[in-house]
Design a protein around this motif. Structure first.
Motif, PDB file in Angstrom:
ATOM      1  N   SER A 151       0.837  -1.211   0.000  1.00 12.99           N
ATOM      2  CA  SER A 151       0.000   0.000   0.000  1.00 12.99           C
ATOM      3  C   SER A 151       0.870   1.260   0.000  1.00 12.99           C
ATOM      4  N   ARG A 152       2.006   1.208   0.694  1.00 15.26           N
ATOM      5  CA  ARG A 152       2.933   2.355   0.680  1.00 15.26           C
ATOM      6  C   ARG A 152       3.557   2.521  -0.700  1.00 15.26           C
ATOM      7  N   MET A 153       3.869   1.411  -1.348  1.00 17.30           N
ATOM      8  CA  MET A 153       4.405   1.456  -2.711  1.00 17.30           C
ATOM      9  C   MET A 153       3.391   2.097  -3.660  1.00 17.30           C
ATOM     10  N   LYS A 154       2.138   1.730  -3.512  1.00 19.54           N
ATOM     11  CA  LYS A 154       1.090   2.308  -4.355  1.00 19.54           C
ATOM     12  C   LYS A 154       0.971   3.811  -4.106  1.00 19.54           C
ATOM     13  N   SER A 155       1.099   4.227  -2.844  1.00 16.09           N
ATOM     14  CA  SER A 155       1.065   5.662  -2.534  1.00 16.09           C
ATOM     15  C   SER A 155       2.223   6.396  -3.202  1.00 16.09           C
ATOM     16  N   LEU A 156       3.418   5.809  -3.139  1.00  9.17           N
ATOM     17  CA  LEU A 156       4.578   6.414  -3.789  1.00  9.17           C
ATOM     18  C   LEU A 156       4.363   6.523  -5.298  1.00  9.17           C
ATOM     19  N   GLU A 157       3.734   5.502  -5.874  1.00 10.98           N
ATOM     20  CA  GLU A 157       3.461   5.546  -7.309  1.00 10.98           C
ATOM     21  C   GLU A 157       2.377   6.574  -7.625  1.00 10.98           C
ATOM     22  N   GLN A 158       1.335   6.636  -6.816  1.00 17.97           N
ATOM     23  CA  GLN A 158       0.267   7.614  -7.052  1.00 17.97           C
ATOM     24  C   GLN A 158       0.801   9.043  -6.987  1.00 17.97           C
ATOM     25  N   LEU A 159       1.801   9.256  -6.136  1.00 17.24           N
ATOM     26  CA  LEU A 159       2.408  10.589  -6.015  1.00 17.24           C
ATOM     27  C   LEU A 159       3.555  10.790  -7.008  1.00 17.24           C
ATOM     28  N   ASN A 160       3.769   9.805  -7.869  1.00 17.49           N
ATOM     29  CA  ASN A 160       4.750   9.886  -8.955  1.00 17.49           C
ATOM     30  C   ASN A 160       6.213   9.869  -8.513  1.00 17.49           C
ATOM     31  N   PHE A 161       6.499   9.440  -7.287  1.00 21.39           N
ATOM     32  CA  PHE A 161       7.887   9.319  -6.865  1.00 21.39           C
ATOM     33  C   PHE A 161       8.540   8.081  -7.471  1.00 21.39           C
ATOM     34  N   ILE A 162       7.721   7.081  -7.767  1.00 27.08           N
ATOM     35  CA  ILE A 162       8.211   5.853  -8.411  1.00 27.08           C
ATOM     36  C   ILE A 162       7.232   5.432  -9.492  1.00 27.08           C
ATOM     37  N   GLN A 163       7.712   4.590 -10.375  1.00 27.96           N
ATOM     38  CA  GLN A 163       6.875   3.922 -11.357  1.00 27.96           C
ATOM     39  C   GLN A 163       7.041   2.425 -11.096  1.00 27.96           C
ATOM     40  N   ILE A 164       5.955   1.685 -11.191  1.00 23.86           N
ATOM     41  CA  ILE A 164       5.977   0.245 -10.943  1.00 23.86           C
ATOM     42  C   ILE A 164       5.557  -0.474 -12.215  1.00 23.86           C
ATOM     43  N   LYS A 165       6.245  -1.575 -12.504  1.00 21.94           N
ATOM     44  CA  LYS A 165       5.898  -2.404 -13.667  1.00 21.94           C
ATOM     45  C   LYS A 165       5.710  -3.850 -13.215  1.00 21.94           C
ATOM     46  N   PRO A 166       4.775  -4.557 -13.870  1.00 19.86           N
ATOM     47  CA  PRO A 166       4.579  -5.983 -13.563  1.00 19.86           C
ATOM     48  C   PRO A 166       5.667  -6.839 -14.210  1.00 19.86           C
ATOM     49  N   GLY A 167       5.761  -8.061 -13.734  1.00 16.05           N
ATOM     50  CA  GLY A 167       6.718  -9.021 -14.289  1.00 16.05           C
ATOM     51  C   GLY A 167       6.433 -10.387 -13.719  1.00 16.05           C
ATOM     52  N   LYS A 168       7.431 -11.245 -13.708  1.00 11.80           N
ATOM     53  CA  LYS A 168       7.216 -12.628 -13.269  1.00 11.80           C
ATOM     54  C   LYS A 168       6.850 -12.736 -11.792  1.00 11.80           C
ATOM     55  N   THR A 202      13.717  23.605 -16.074  1.00  9.49           N
ATOM     56  CA  THR A 202      13.084  24.449 -17.085  1.00  9.49           C
ATOM     57  C   THR A 202      11.617  24.062 -17.250  1.00  9.49           C
ATOM     58  N   ASP A 203      10.844  24.983 -17.774  1.00  7.32           N
ATOM     59  CA  ASP A 203       9.438  24.700 -18.055  1.00  7.32           C
ATOM     60  C   ASP A 203       9.311  23.545 -19.039  1.00  7.32           C
ATOM     61  N   GLU A 204      10.249  23.489 -20.000  1.00  5.25           N
ATOM     62  CA  GLU A 204      10.237  22.420 -21.001  1.00  5.25           C
ATOM     63  C   GLU A 204      10.468  21.062 -20.344  1.00  5.25           C
ATOM     64  N   LYS A 205      11.461  20.983 -19.434  1.00  4.20           N
ATOM     65  CA  LYS A 205      11.749  19.716 -18.751  1.00  4.20           C
ATOM     66  C   LYS A 205      10.568  19.307 -17.873  1.00  4.20           C
ATOM     67  N   LEU A 206       9.965  20.267 -17.190  1.00  2.00           N
ATOM     68  CA  LEU A 206       8.814  19.981 -16.340  1.00  2.00           C
ATOM     69  C   LEU A 206       7.636  19.495 -17.186  1.00  2.00           C
ATOM     70  N   ALA A 207       7.410  20.117 -18.326  1.00  2.81           N
ATOM     71  CA  ALA A 207       6.318  19.699 -19.208  1.00  2.81           C
ATOM     72  C   ALA A 207       6.574  18.288 -19.751  1.00  2.81           C
ATOM     73  N   ASP A 208       7.823  17.997 -20.120  1.00  8.52           N
ATOM     74  CA  ASP A 208       8.174  16.671 -20.614  1.00  8.52           C
ATOM     75  C   ASP A 208       7.981  15.613 -19.529  1.00  8.52           C
ATOM     76  N   TYR A 209       8.415  15.950 -18.298  1.00  9.15           N
ATOM     77  CA  TYR A 209       8.230  15.037 -17.163  1.00  9.15           C
ATOM     78  C   TYR A 209       6.737  14.758 -16.963  1.00  9.15           C
ATOM     79  N   HIS A 210       5.915  15.815 -16.961  1.00  7.27           N
ATOM     80  CA  HIS A 210       4.465  15.639 -16.775  1.00  7.27           C
ATOM     81  C   HIS A 210       3.878  14.754 -17.869  1.00  7.27           C
ATOM     82  N   ALA A 211       4.275  14.997 -19.099  1.00  2.15           N
ATOM     83  CA  ALA A 211       3.733  14.220 -20.215  1.00  2.15           C
ATOM     84  C   ALA A 211       4.164  12.753 -20.159  1.00  2.15           C
TER      85      ALA A 211
END
Length: 188
Positions: free
Chosen positions: A102-119, A170-179
């Protein structure tokens, strides 16, 4: 502070340490002499404080710190040992992995981490994003739970230690990160 000034400042601090604690070299941690260390921003204490403020009564800082210490400076963490990571995050007992998840999901929801599925299931791999960029993104979005006093403390410390990635986004880097990475935060 430029690199030359920083090196001079570091030398003065090293001299002072040796004056205050003579012959301490073999008793202190020296990252150049020992393996098993990690690199982290000097702003980490404020970053962790901000994370916990954003998640209210479900602190995520220990989980994030355990993830950070599990990477080899490549921002990737294998999540195949969930019980171990849960334990390192401070959770024990029957619900340790559930609470950690649940803490991992919170970190992902707040965009501090990205989680991917696997084996190992839905949580097999994690990518740790630059926390300075993530927090700056939350500041731009006015995310609830990000307090101005804590954000300003991060800016002050970043300037003090020369963490340019906090200030020079920069605004450009922030926009790219958001996208690329940002999902709108969901309330906890």
């Amino acid at each position: 502070m430029n690199n030359k000034q920083r090196r001079k400042s570091e030398q003065r601090k090293f001299q002072l340490r040796n004056e205050l604690w003579p012959n301490c070299e073999e008793y202190v941690w020296d990252r150049l002499s020992y393996d098993g260390f990690t690199t982290m921003p000097k702003t980490m204490p404020v970053i962790l404080k901000i994370m916990d403020e954003m998640t209210k009564n479900k602190p995520v800082s220990q989980t994030y710190f355990a993830l950070w210490c599990s990477t080899w400076d490549n921002s990737y963490v294998s999540l195949t040992k969930a019980k171990e990571l849960a334990s390192f995050s401070g959770f024990s007992g029957e619900r340790a992995v559930t609470t950690w998840s649940s803490r991992m999901k919170s970190l992902e929801q707040l965009n501090f981490i990205q989680i991917k599925p696997g084996k190992s299931g839905p949580m097999s791999h994690a990518l740790i994003l630059n926390p300075h960029l993530v927090i700056r993104g939350h500041q731009e979005l006015r995310t609830p739970g990000l307090f101005e006093t804590s954000y300003n403390a991060l800016l002050e410390l970043a300037l003090e230690v020369g963490a340019k990635d906090v200030i020079e986004i920069t605004d450009e880097k922030l926009a790219d990160y958001h996208a690329t990475f940002v999902r709108e935060p969901t309330p906890n």
